[in-house]
Design a protein around this motif. Sequence first.
Motif, short mmCIF file in Angstrom:
data_model
loop_
_atom_site.label_atom_id
_atom_site.label_comp_id
_atom_site.label_asym_id
_atom_site.label_seq_id
_atom_site.Cartn_x
_atom_site.Cartn_y
_atom_site.Cartn_z
N GLY A 49 92.19 24.90 32.26
CA GLY A 49 91.30 25.69 31.25
C GLY A 49 90.62 26.69 31.84
O GLY A 49 90.45 28.16 31.61
N LEU A 50 89.69 26.08 32.92
CA LEU A 50 88.72 27.05 33.68
C LEU A 50 89.54 28.22 34.42
O LEU A 50 89.00 29.29 34.43
CB LEU A 50 87.73 26.36 34.42
N ILE A 51 90.54 27.68 35.15
CA ILE A 51 91.20 28.75 35.91
C ILE A 51 91.91 29.84 34.93
O ILE A 51 91.91 31.05 35.40
CB ILE A 51 92.54 28.27 36.73
N ALA A 52 92.48 29.38 33.74
CA ALA A 52 93.21 30.31 32.98
C ALA A 52 91.98 31.47 32.33
O ALA A 52 92.23 32.51 32.31
CB ALA A 52 93.72 29.53 31.74
N ALA A 53 90.92 30.93 31.83
CA ALA A 53 89.90 31.79 31.23
C ALA A 53 89.52 32.81 32.44
O ALA A 53 89.14 33.88 32.20
CB ALA A 53 88.71 30.61 31.16
N PHE A 54 89.05 32.19 33.52
CA PHE A 54 88.59 33.14 34.75
C PHE A 54 89.56 34.20 35.09
O PHE A 54 89.28 35.40 35.32
CB PHE A 54 88.10 32.36 35.98
N SER A 55 90.95 33.71 35.06
CA SER A 55 91.91 34.78 35.24
C SER A 55 92.13 35.71 34.28
O SER A 55 92.20 36.95 34.62
CB SER A 55 93.30 33.82 35.53
N PHE A 56 92.36 35.37 33.23
CA PHE A 56 92.47 36.54 32.26
C PHE A 56 90.93 37.29 31.77
O PHE A 56 91.26 38.26 31.45
CB PHE A 56 92.74 35.69 30.68
N MET A 57 90.07 36.80 32.33
CA MET A 57 88.86 37.76 32.14
C MET A 57 88.65 38.53 33.41
O MET A 57 88.02 39.59 33.36
CB MET A 57 87.52 36.66 32.14
N GLY A 58 89.44 38.35 34.47
CA GLY A 58 89.64 39.07 35.70
C GLY A 58 88.43 38.85 36.56
O GLY A 58 88.14 39.61 37.22
N LYS A 59 87.85 37.57 36.49
CA LYS A 59 86.79 37.35 37.11
C LYS A 59 87.09 36.08 38.31
O LYS A 59 85.87 35.48 38.60
CB LYS A 59 85.60 36.86 36.29
N ILE A 60 88.29 35.90 38.46
CA ILE A 60 88.58 34.81 39.29
C ILE A 60 87.99 35.26 40.85
O ILE A 60 87.96 36.23 41.30
CB ILE A 60 90.20 34.36 39.38
N SER A 61 87.42 34.27 41.45
CA SER A 61 86.81 34.42 42.60
C SER A 61 87.53 33.79 43.62
O SER A 61 88.32 33.00 43.60
CB SER A 61 85.32 33.40 42.70
N GLY A 62 87.24 34.58 44.87
CA GLY A 62 88.11 34.02 46.00
C GLY A 62 87.28 33.25 47.03
O GLY A 62 88.02 32.90 48.17
N GLU A 63 86.29 32.54 46.69
CA GLU A 63 85.54 31.58 47.32
C GLU A 63 86.05 30.38 47.63
O GLU A 63 87.31 30.08 46.80
CB GLU A 63 84.19 31.28 46.90
N VAL A 64 86.01 29.72 48.69
CA VAL A 64 86.85 28.51 49.21
C VAL A 64 87.10 27.52 47.82
O VAL A 64 87.99 26.95 47.83
CB VAL A 64 86.56 28.27 50.52
N THR A 65 85.98 27.16 47.29
CA THR A 65 86.11 26.10 46.47
C THR A 65 86.89 26.43 45.22
O THR A 65 87.80 25.54 44.62
CB THR A 65 84.43 25.92 45.96
N VAL A 66 86.78 27.63 44.62
CA VAL A 66 87.56 28.03 43.58
C VAL A 66 88.96 28.13 44.03
O VAL A 66 89.95 27.58 43.16
CB VAL A 66 87.29 29.34 42.98
N MET A 67 89.22 28.57 45.30
CA MET A 67 90.79 28.59 45.61
C MET A 67 91.20 27.13 45.92
O MET A 67 92.39 27.22 45.45
CB MET A 67 90.76 29.31 47.12
N ILE A 68 90.49 26.19 46.26
CA ILE A 68 91.17 25.14 46.33
C ILE A 68 91.47 24.51 45.11
O ILE A 68 92.56 23.94 45.02
CB ILE A 68 89.99 24.13 47.11
N ALA A 69 90.73 24.77 43.95
CA ALA A 69 90.85 24.26 42.73
C ALA A 69 92.23 25.01 42.26
O ALA A 69 93.12 24.33 41.65
CB ALA A 69 89.78 24.67 41.64
N VAL A 70 92.44 26.21 42.44
CA VAL A 70 93.58 26.90 42.17
C VAL A 70 95.03 26.52 42.54
O VAL A 70 95.79 26.12 42.13
CB VAL A 70 93.39 28.54 42.26
#
Length: 457
Positions: A49-70
């Motif tokens: 849910g978090l990844i979908a929300a950030f992606s469709f908001m165009g706010k997905i971060s490229g930092e390593v923690t977020v990328m590991i989650a993705v």
Amino acid sequence: MTTDAVADPMPPAATHAAPIATPGSNRLQRLMEIRVGIIPLPIYLLLLGLIAAFSFMGKISGEVTVMIAVLVVGGFTCAEIGRRIPVLNAIGGSSLLTIFLPSFLVAHQLLPAPLVQQVTTFTKATNFIYLFITAVVVGSILSMNRQVLLQGFVKIFVPLTAGSVAALGVGGVIGWICGLGFWRSILYVVIPVMAGGVGEGAIPLSVGYAEALGLDQGAMIGQILPLVFFGNLVAIICCGALNSLGKSRPDLTGNGQLQPDNGGMAEDAQHRAYSSVTNIDVATAAAGGITGIAIYVFGTLIYRLVGLPAPVAMLFLVVAVKLFRAVPASIEEGARVVFRFFVIAVTYPLLFSTAVALTPWHELVAAFHPANLITIVATVVTLTATGFYVGRCMKMYPIESAIVNACHSGLGGTGDVMILTAAERMELMPFAQVATRIGGAITVTLAIIAMAHFKVL
């Protein structure tokens, strides 16, 4: 929902006095025991849910923690779907779907563009495929019995050479029957498949061909590259089928061990390599991991000095470390624990990132010309089958020998990961690197010499 190819059985829970829990917390705890790959189900749904929300908001971060989650969510989602598809799951469905479904979705713009951009940037910037290969190669070699390791590296060249020669002959004949011509089939179809991937195979091959023929290198790489991708796909399917054969015929496989050992030491080492139980502390595991990184960095220095690719140099270095007992048993055990962590937790996220960033769907589809398809299938099947029968004659486990031969048609280091994931035998990575890197380099060198001599258009 645990993905069998990568997840070990959970250890029994420790016996202790449990705190008083409410019915709601009990339900949550039961849900936490259901997993998608390695991810507890409630955590999986939260991350999705978090990844979908950030992606469709165009706010997905490229930092390593977020990328590991993705990458973890994407990789284990694809693996779980592939594991549940009948028939496909018998030929490595988890790895096949993780490799090609994201590529398809990217090509048809079915994944959010900000997510694709960040995953692509992260994958190319970190190049963490080499971290994965380092952990797997170092850990698997240090887990081996020394005598079996030395014998394996010497013996594997026999089925590999026999398979390469047989594949050249069969691929040339089949291509000639399909109307491609004998020499054109060998030089433009069979050789690219066995060249060792893109960076160390298709690209130098296209440069050599273009210089020999006075043609444009860009057009040449465009002709060669789709065949390399399709050859890797056929190898994945072959090794997925070999894995299923090994489950029904356990006498044909060492389950990741290349050859039997009459003294039983190799069998004990193999059980140790697969085991998730260890008595070392975290600091020793970290020491094993940094030892592997140091060996790889040393390999990069050798590359700068003499031009030997860093993964190949690393392979020779870690074999020397093992043969000369340069590190204590505790460090070997630490490297093994790091190896098991990467196999279980990182394989599918790595495949997902590679599919999104580096696997062009349209180039794969471009290879689907009937004559090319038939020739490539004949080449890879011959290479694999020869490895099976020659390995058996040399008293190696035929399924393992065939899988190593199939890696000769892999997409470089990434292809080795894909193929060995489908085969569920990541312990064969050192031998796969021999087939891909050394076998590919020899193939490319001989092919460029032949093209300069024959100038086949």
